[in-house]
Design a protein around this motif. Sequence first.
Motif, PDB file in Angstrom:
ATOM      1  N   LYS A   4       1.050  -1.528  -0.081  1.00 49.40           N
ATOM      2  CA  LYS A   4      -0.057   0.014  -0.386  1.00 49.40           C
ATOM      3  C   LYS A   4       0.986   1.021   0.054  1.00 49.40           C
ATOM      4  CE  LYS A   4      -3.679   2.617   2.261  1.00 49.40           C
ATOM      5  NZ  LYS A   4      -4.633   2.548   3.175  1.00 49.40           N
ATOM      6  N   GLU A   5       2.100   1.198   1.094  1.00 47.79           N
ATOM      7  CA  GLU A   5       2.909   2.471   0.832  1.00 47.79           C
ATOM      8  C   GLU A   5       3.362   2.559  -0.447  1.00 47.79           C
ATOM      9  OE1 GLU A   5       4.890   2.793   5.477  1.00 47.79           O
ATOM     10  OE2 GLU A   5       5.427   0.892   4.181  1.00 47.79           O
ATOM     11  N   TYR A   6       4.035   1.323  -0.968  1.00 45.95           N
ATOM     12  CA  TYR A   6       4.817   1.574  -2.457  1.00 45.95           C
ATOM     13  C   TYR A   6       3.583   2.097  -3.479  1.00 45.95           C
ATOM     14  CZ  TYR A   6       7.285  -0.479  -6.619  1.00 45.95           C
ATOM     15  OH  TYR A   6       8.048  -0.050  -7.376  1.00 45.95           O
ATOM     16  N   ILE A   7       2.601   1.420  -3.562  1.00 48.03           N
ATOM     17  CA  ILE A   7       1.688   2.016  -4.287  1.00 48.03           C
ATOM     18  C   ILE A   7       1.275   4.230  -4.432  1.00 48.03           C
ATOM     19  CG2 ILE A   7      -1.006   1.378  -5.168  1.00 48.03           C
ATOM     20  CD1 ILE A   7       1.286  -0.228  -6.205  1.00 48.03           C
ATOM     21  N   ASN A   8       1.492   4.149  -2.859  1.00 46.38           N
ATOM     22  CA  ASN A   8       0.810   5.602  -2.283  1.00 46.38           C
ATOM     23  C   ASN A   8       2.103   6.657  -3.097  1.00 46.38           C
ATOM     24  OD1 ASN A   8      -1.773   4.696  -2.064  1.00 46.38           O
ATOM     25  ND2 ASN A   8      -0.957   4.699  -0.168  1.00 46.38           N
ATOM     26  N   GLU A   9       3.007   5.701  -2.488  1.00 46.24           N
ATOM     27  CA  GLU A   9       3.948   6.807  -3.596  1.00 46.24           C
ATOM     28  C   GLU A   9       4.660   7.185  -4.832  1.00 46.24           C
ATOM     29  OE1 GLU A   9       9.129   5.600  -3.776  1.00 46.24           O
ATOM     30  OE2 GLU A   9       7.819   5.445  -1.277  1.00 46.24           O
ATOM     31  N   LEU A  10       4.075   5.464  -5.487  1.00 44.12           N
ATOM     32  CA  LEU A  10       3.920   5.438  -7.183  1.00 44.12           C
ATOM     33  C   LEU A  10       2.641   6.893  -7.076  1.00 44.12           C
ATOM     34  CD1 LEU A  10       4.473   1.670  -7.889  1.00 44.12           C
ATOM     35  CD2 LEU A  10       6.192   3.833  -7.988  1.00 44.12           C
ATOM     36  N   MET A  11       1.350   6.277  -7.111  1.00 45.82           N
ATOM     37  CA  MET A  11       0.893   7.410  -7.335  1.00 45.82           C
ATOM     38  C   MET A  11       0.770   8.988  -7.048  1.00 45.82           C
ATOM     39  SD  MET A  11      -1.828   5.643  -9.089  1.00 45.82           S
ATOM     40  CE  MET A  11      -2.960   7.139  -8.655  1.00 45.82           C
ATOM     41  N   THR A  12       1.614   9.262  -5.749  1.00 48.59           N
ATOM     42  CA  THR A  12       1.882  10.374  -5.547  1.00 48.59           C
ATOM     43  C   THR A  12       2.727  11.071  -7.042  1.00 48.59           C
ATOM     44  OG1 THR A  12       2.014  10.290  -2.873  1.00 48.59           O
ATOM     45  CG2 THR A  12       3.174  11.497  -3.995  1.00 48.59           C
ATOM     46  N   LYS A  13       3.959  10.666  -7.129  1.00 51.52           N
ATOM     47  CA  LYS A  13       4.743  10.598  -8.371  1.00 51.52           C
ATOM     48  C   LYS A  13       3.870  11.296  -9.215  1.00 51.52           C
ATOM     49  CE  LYS A  13       8.913   8.770  -5.783  1.00 51.52           C
ATOM     50  NZ  LYS A  13      10.323   7.427  -5.938  1.00 51.52           N
ATOM     51  N   ALA A  14       3.400   9.940  -9.393  1.00 56.45           N
ATOM     52  CA  ALA A  14       2.541  10.728 -11.306  1.00 56.45           C
ATOM     53  C   ALA A  14       1.436  11.309 -10.874  1.00 56.45           C
ATOM     54  CB  ALA A  14       1.745   8.844 -11.482  1.00 56.45           C
ATOM     55  N   ARG A  15       0.598  11.387 -10.233  1.00 54.31           N
ATOM     56  CA  ARG A  15       0.504  12.791  -9.957  1.00 54.31           C
ATOM     57  C   ARG A  15       0.079  13.536 -10.157  1.00 54.31           C
ATOM     58  NH1 ARG A  15      -4.646  10.149 -10.412  1.00 54.31           N
ATOM     59  NH2 ARG A  15      -5.646   9.016  -9.152  1.00 54.31           N
ATOM     60  N   THR A  16       1.821  14.131  -9.240  1.00 59.27           N
ATOM     61  CA  THR A  16       2.510  15.292  -9.408  1.00 59.27           C
ATOM     62  C   THR A  16       3.407  15.505 -10.562  1.00 59.27           C
ATOM     63  OG1 THR A  16       3.293  15.246  -7.245  1.00 59.27           O
ATOM     64  CG2 THR A  16       4.963  16.702  -8.775  1.00 59.27           C
ATOM     65  N   ALA A  17       3.710  14.263 -11.691  1.00 58.30           N
ATOM     66  CA  ALA A  17       3.914  14.384 -12.917  1.00 58.30           C
ATOM     67  C   ALA A  17       2.784  15.226 -13.880  1.00 58.30           C
ATOM     68  CB  ALA A  17       4.930  13.185 -13.103  1.00 58.30           C
ATOM     69  N   GLN A  18       2.189  14.058 -13.265  1.00 59.25           N
ATOM     70  CA  GLN A  18       0.890  15.025 -14.879  1.00 59.25           C
ATOM     71  C   GLN A  18       0.457  15.956 -15.104  1.00 59.25           C
ATOM     72  OE1 GLN A  18      -3.004  14.961 -13.763  1.00 59.25           O
ATOM     73  NE2 GLN A  18      -2.886  15.366 -16.324  1.00 59.25           N
ATOM     74  N   ALA A  19      -0.063  16.778 -13.444  1.00 61.71           N
ATOM     75  CA  ALA A  19      -0.564  17.763 -13.114  1.00 61.71           C
ATOM     76  C   ALA A  19       0.492  18.816 -14.132  1.00 61.71           C
ATOM     77  CB  ALA A  19      -0.231  18.343 -11.566  1.00 61.71           C
ATOM     78  N   ALA A  20       2.045  18.161 -13.618  1.00 64.86           N
ATOM     79  CA  ALA A  20       2.971  19.359 -14.459  1.00 64.86           C
ATOM     80  C   ALA A  20       2.715  19.212 -15.496  1.00 64.86           C
ATOM     81  CB  ALA A  20       3.983  18.558 -14.326  1.00 64.86           C
ATOM     82  N   ILE A  21       1.879  18.489 -16.557  1.00 66.83           N
ATOM     83  CA  ILE A  21       2.265  18.571 -17.840  1.00 66.83           C
ATOM     84  C   ILE A  21       0.718  18.785 -18.449  1.00 66.83           C
ATOM     85  CG2 ILE A  21       3.557  17.206 -18.183  1.00 66.83           C
ATOM     86  CD1 ILE A  21       2.383  14.702 -19.511  1.00 66.83           C
ATOM     87  N   ALA A  22      -0.108  18.781 -18.081  1.00 70.69           N
ATOM     88  CA  ALA A  22      -2.162  19.306 -17.708  1.00 70.69           C
ATOM     89  C   ALA A  22      -2.493  20.456 -19.106  1.00 70.69           C
ATOM     90  CB  ALA A  22      -2.459  19.326 -16.594  1.00 70.69           C
ATOM     91  N   ASN A  23      -1.243  21.202 -18.487  1.00 67.39           N
ATOM     92  CA  ASN A  23      -1.879  22.510 -19.570  1.00 67.39           C
ATOM     93  C   ASN A  23      -0.686  22.580 -20.747  1.00 67.39           C
ATOM     94  OD1 ASN A  23      -4.172  23.324 -18.175  1.00 67.39           O
ATOM     95  ND2 ASN A  23      -2.434  23.906 -16.392  1.00 67.39           N
ATOM     96  N   TYR A  24       0.352  21.597 -21.286  1.00 66.05           N
ATOM     97  CA  TYR A  24       0.853  21.002 -22.347  1.00 66.05           C
ATOM     98  C   TYR A  24       0.239  21.351 -23.618  1.00 66.05           C
ATOM     99  CZ  TYR A  24       5.834  19.658 -20.580  1.00 66.05           C
ATOM    100  OH  TYR A  24       7.176  19.603 -19.666  1.00 66.05           O
ATOM    101  N   SER A  25       0.908  22.753 -24.292  1.00 63.77           N
ATOM    102  CA  SER A  25       0.581  22.673 -25.680  1.00 63.77           C
ATOM    103  C   SER A  25       0.514  21.472 -26.025  1.00 63.77           C
ATOM    104  CB  SER A  25       1.171  23.694 -26.009  1.00 63.77           C
ATOM    105  OG  SER A  25       2.823  23.056 -26.573  1.00 63.77           O
ATOM    106  N   GLN A  26      -0.450  21.191 -27.389  1.00 66.46           N
ATOM    107  CA  GLN A  26      -0.050  19.959 -28.291  1.00 66.46           C
ATOM    108  C   GLN A  26       1.803  19.657 -29.341  1.00 66.46           C
ATOM    109  OE1 GLN A  26      -2.959  18.485 -29.656  1.00 66.46           O
ATOM    110  NE2 GLN A  26      -1.128  17.245 -29.954  1.00 66.46           N
ATOM    111  N   GLU A  27       2.399  20.917 -29.365  1.00 69.06           N
ATOM    112  CA  GLU A  27       3.671  21.048 -29.831  1.00 69.06           C
ATOM    113  C   GLU A  27       4.098  20.137 -29.007  1.00 69.06           C
ATOM    114  OE1 GLU A  27       1.713  23.624 -29.570  1.00 69.06           O
ATOM    115  OE2 GLU A  27       1.524  23.339 -32.379  1.00 69.06           O
ATOM    116  N   GLN A  28       4.228  21.257 -27.505  1.00 70.22           N
ATOM    117  CA  GLN A  28       4.905  19.670 -25.903  1.00 70.22           C
ATOM    118  C   GLN A  28       5.263  18.570 -25.884  1.00 70.22           C
ATOM    119  OE1 GLN A  28       3.752  23.038 -23.317  1.00 70.22           O
ATOM    120  NE2 GLN A  28       6.033  23.080 -22.294  1.00 70.22           N
TER     121      GLN A  28
END
Length: 193
Positions: A4-28
């Motif tokens: 559970k801790e391992y999955i939570n760690e992966l998910m926290t990292k994944a959500r942070t990364a996804q949020a960082a590209i949520a507003n990327y342009s089509q070109e990016q």
Amino acid sequence: MDNKEYINELMTKARTAQAAIANYSQEQVDELVKVIGKAIYDNAEILAEEAVTETRMGNYEDKVAKNRGKASVIWNSLKGKKSVDILGPEEGKEGILLVAKPKGVICSITPTTNPIVTPMCNAMFALKGRNSIIVAPHPRSKNAATHAVNLMNEALKKLGAPENLIQVVGESDKHIAAALMAAVDVVVATGGM
């Protein structure tokens, strides 16, 4: 660390990364997708050798051809396709516009038979939609799949993309896979029951 801790760690990292590209342009977005495919294409031989050696399935020449062929085909089918913001009117529905929005975190359960191309294809599709992805390779193909993910991440890093857009589960088993599938927003499972 328990599952559970391992999955939570992966998910926290994944959500942070996804949020960082949520507003990327089509070109990016398209640049991210392109370098993922290029990383596999450029390393087709070593990845094919690792896949055949680790899984004891398939043959080297076919794996090289598949690594190169799929990298090219997927990129060529995705380039130029709109996946960001307003896509256009919905066919046959006057006044309705289609708007692309990320789903979030994708889980990719990958088979031992395809430890390179399946993670690559799923990562290309995920990032095209501004999502992050966690790859859970079959235990008999984890080293080859991990190498492929590492190569894709090295290519993304050169673009200045956020870390953890593509992650790989280090030690996957049915319990970790089940916990991961329960935690993510979308599951793409290839092979198996």
